[in-house]
Design a protein around this motif. Structure first.
Motif: not given
Lengths: 156, 274, 341
Positions: B215-227, C237-241, C311-315
């Motif tokens: 189903r995936c359109g391969e927009c890469g949104g998941c990877e971009r969102a990953c902190p 919230t998970y990166v927040c101190p 800390c600006g991490r959330c940003v």
């Protein structure tokens, strides 16, 4: 003896009600022996098996998972196993890609008339998993409570 | 210029009351970032921007405005996810005014530091498969076709799963993850317990991929969102490549056809079966 | 207490000398950035890697903590005595302030968290002054000065080829006792680093005005106005101190189980889901309101400290560029206009 020698794999088998489960029954009636390592879960159809079932069994510590259904073309619901076949093919390829569990997941078609084949499949799967050893990567562990100093409560 | 054309289209449609709001991008607060922006009136339209940093998949926001008539800017990959949603009856075509943009790829950063995002390098769909208006000139396909090769093994998978903090940004950024209760959030039974165990993160990620595959359109949104910058596209791309290779189907190109996993053939490959 | 000198070439050896009796948590390289983590034997802490990806709270307050284990009718409480005491080495000022905020909740509140307390009280904390602010940092808005940091045992200040290690407590003095005293030249360089840092600070965010504006606010149309593209993931919230909300669950496999406390996030629908199925907080605006009010109103009232350290991490981690600095500005404006009207 090392753990390897005493290791008895735990294998979860998802069997479709109409073919493979009946095949397992027939194996019993026909006295075809197979290793007692499988824990059978009966499902209506191989198409009912959500990949999450397979993954969750492995996360919770199953050493192997066997999924078995009716032969292609023989599905009680006409198409269930066709849909399942694609799903499992993708699942297997992704597990292989991730290097997680791919050699611990097995799929087969066993009909209600194939009691002997069922015992062969289970033997093959059990030996393959036994050779791999215990499932260790990506297993959720709940450490054993230390039995000393336990507060007893309720019936054991 | 594309930005001016987007503003003009949005303004016309909003003034004519043909749409209730227009989903586009506005300037972000950091260099090289834009933010999703819903223009509710003609006066907002001057804030709409278009540049090479417009990466967020706006299709993700359609579910937020049930029953509304919406104008939306889509890149080809976004349009592919929209096609999937249309096929799955999640949005109504008659409620949409789709502005497609032919896309040479989106970039992270600005100026000399700008770098093409990974999903764009191997992208072969440069023209939105669905649109009412298409802006921008034709674009050459795959810039680096070798980037398409997913490889045989994601050898860092285990390590990456140990890094996952299960914030579910990948899921929330995905327009196709629209389950009202995600399997990772259901409580009876609890499939994924809270916390960061690698085993359960692997379970979640593989489970999610199985929901997205085909189903995936391969927009890469998941990877971009990953902190944590986990390269989720590796496995997404593997799934897409495998499905195309095995079943000859690419997701999100036609509203009429289901994805590769929504259909079957009696002659499908049987090699994984004992 | 005399400032000491820690040469950059000697950091690994110094940290190693502390390691036999302690577990060292320090910034380490992580996919192009750095993250706090347990330092393996002989590894070099990445002290020049900028702001670590996640805050330092994880070392004292892990994402998942086992509270006790059970097995079919028997219960075994977990020990609260942690393994070797921790040394948090190279903690940024925003994270130090974050630990101060966690202390008010988990250590000095009505309920004392035994796990946190044991770890916190045994830990020694070595701060690390930043050479410059990241583009998303706004700690200066909260009066945080990395060169005069919130509570830590030792503060490291960059001084060219070395760090000046300023002990601030007795624990800290003992920790750096083996180091030579800092010489005048290095002290001067360290002072210059501080001056350079302050000269290049990011513009401040008007935090005080905002705290005043939200002091009594709950219902307001203003919340809808700041939702923008927020997709309600929990990254921020998970990166927040300071974020410290948790969920308690019983994990079971067969007859065996454990009760664990795990971080939770107010951004998720499940956070407020009742057993009945009712969910009092359903819209993204309501969830954002909770996050903002908890930090700027509830903690201020209940703990007399702000739940944000700038800390600006959330940003930095937000996938849709939802910027709390921007939201603070817009909310202050809207809420003060609304209260005047």
């Amino acid at each position: 003896m090392s753990e390897r020698d005493t290791f008895e794999p735990k294998i979860v088998a998802f069997l479709c009600n109409w073919c493979s489960y009946a095949g397992a029954d027939l194996a019993g009636i026909g006295r075809f022996q197979y290793p007692p390592n499988v824990r059978v879960i009966r499902v209506p159809c191989s198409g009912r098996i959500n990949p999450l079932f397979i993954l969750k069994a492995l996360v919770n510590g199953a050493d192997g998972v066997l999924v078995s259904g009716c032969h292609p073309g023989d599905c009680h619901y006409l198409q269930g196993n066709y849909v399942a076949r694609r799903k499992f093919t993708v699942l297997k390829s992704l597990l292989k890609f991730a290097g997680a569990w791919d050699d611990r997941v097995f799929f087969s078609w066993v009909s209600a008339a194939e009691g002997q084949r069922f015992s062969e499949v289970v033997t093959e799967v059990t030996e393959a998993v036994r050779a791999l050893g215990p499932n260790q990567d990506f297993v959720k562990r709940i450490p054993e409570p230390l039995l000393a100093g336990l507060e007893q409560g309720g019936a054991r | 210029m594309i930005q001016r054309a987007i503003q003009k289209l949005a303004r016309e449609k909003l003034e004519a009351k043909a749409i209730d709001l227009f989903l586009g991008y506005a300037r972000g607060t950091l260099p090289g970032r834009v933010k999703p922006f819903a223009a509710a009136g003609a006066a907002d339209c001057d804030r709409l921007v278009w540049n090479e940093n417009c990466d967020t998949n706006l299709v993700n926001y359609l579910a937020r405005y049930p029953g509304k008539k919406i104008g939306i800017v889509v890149k080809p990959c976004d349009a592919r996810t929209l096609v999937t949603l249309l096929h799955e009856n999640q949005v109504k075509r008659e409620n949409l005014f789709i502005v497609g943009v032919n896309c040479p790829g989106v970039k992270t950063g600005v100026g000399a530091e700008a770098a093409m995002q990974p999903q764009c390098l191997a992208c072969e769909i440069r023209k939105p498969p669905i649109a009412d208006v298409t802006l921008g000139g034709p674009v050459e396909t795959a810039i680096a076709p070798q980037a398409k090769l997913a490889g045989e093994l994601w050898d860092e998978f285990k390590g990456e799963m140990q890094r996952c903090i299960r914030c579910f940004a990948c899921r929330n950024a995905c327009p196709l993850c629209y389950c009202t209760t995600c399997f990772a959030e259901q409580t009876m039974p609890e499939l994924v317990y809270p916390g960061n165990d690698a085993a359960e993160s692997a379970f979640f990620q593989l489970g999610r991929i199985m929901h997205i595959a085909g189903r995936c359109g391969e927009c890469g949104g998941c990877e971009r969102a990953c902190p944590m910058d986990i390269p989720l596209q590796k496995i997404i791309r593997k799934a897409a490549a495998f499905l195309e290779e095995t079943y000859g189907e690419k997701a999100g190109l036609s509203v009429e056809t289901p994805g590769a996993l929504g259909t079957f053939s009696p002659t499908d490959n049987n090699s994984i079966f004992l | 207490m005399n400032p000491k000198l820690l040469r950059k070439t000697e950091i690994a050896a110094f940290v190693q000398s502390l390691a036999p009796s302690h577990t060292i948590v320090a910034p380490q390289p992580d996919e192009g950035q750095c993250s706090y983590g347990v330092l393996s034997n002989g590894a070099q802490p990445a002290l020049d890697g900028g702001r670590p990806r996640k805050s330092a709270k994880e070392a004292l307050y892990p994402q998942k903590e086992r509270m006790f284990a059970f097995e079919a009718g028997a219960v075994e409480p977990c020990s609260v005595e942690p393994e070797p005491p921790l040394i948090l080495f190279g903690v940024r000022a925003c994270d130090l302030k974050g630990i101060e905020a966690l202390d008010t909740v988990l250590l000095h509140g009505a309920f004392v968290d035994a796990f946190y307390k044991a770890r916190r009280e045994a830990a020694a904390i070595v701060g690390l002054a930043c050479e410059k602010m990241c583009p998303t940092c706004f700690c200066n808005s909260f009066g945080i000065d990395p060169y005069a940091p919130p509570a830590c045992d030792v503060n490291l200040v960059p001084a060219g080829d070395a760090f000046v290690a300023q002990p601030l407590t007795e624990k800290g003095e003992a920790l750096v006792a083996s180091l030579p005293d800092a010489d005048a030249a290095h002290l001067a360089t360290a002072r210059k680093a501080g001056e350079a840092f302050h000269a290049a600070e990011n513009p401040k965010v008007a935090v005080d005005a905002f705290v005043e504006a939200v002091a009594e606010v709950f219902e307001s149309p203003a919340w809808e106005g700041i939702v923008d593209g927020c997709i309600n993931c929990g990254g921020c919230t998970y990166v927040c101190p300071t974020c410290h909300c948790f969920d308690i669950v019983d994990e079971t496999i067969g007859h065996r189980g454990q009760r664990v406390r795990a971080w939770d996030t107010c951004m998720a629908a499940r956070f407020t889901l009742h057993t009945s199925g009712h969910n009092p907080r359903v819209t993204p605006a309501q969830r954002l309101r909770q996050r903002i009010l908890h930090k700027f109103q509830y903690m201020k009232k209940n703990q007399s400290i702000l739940g944000c350290t700038g800390c600006g991490r959330c940003v930095a981690v937000c996938p849709v560029n939802w910027d709390i600095r921007d939201a603070i500005g817009r909310l202050t404006e809207e809420l003060s206009t609304a209260s005047k009207a």
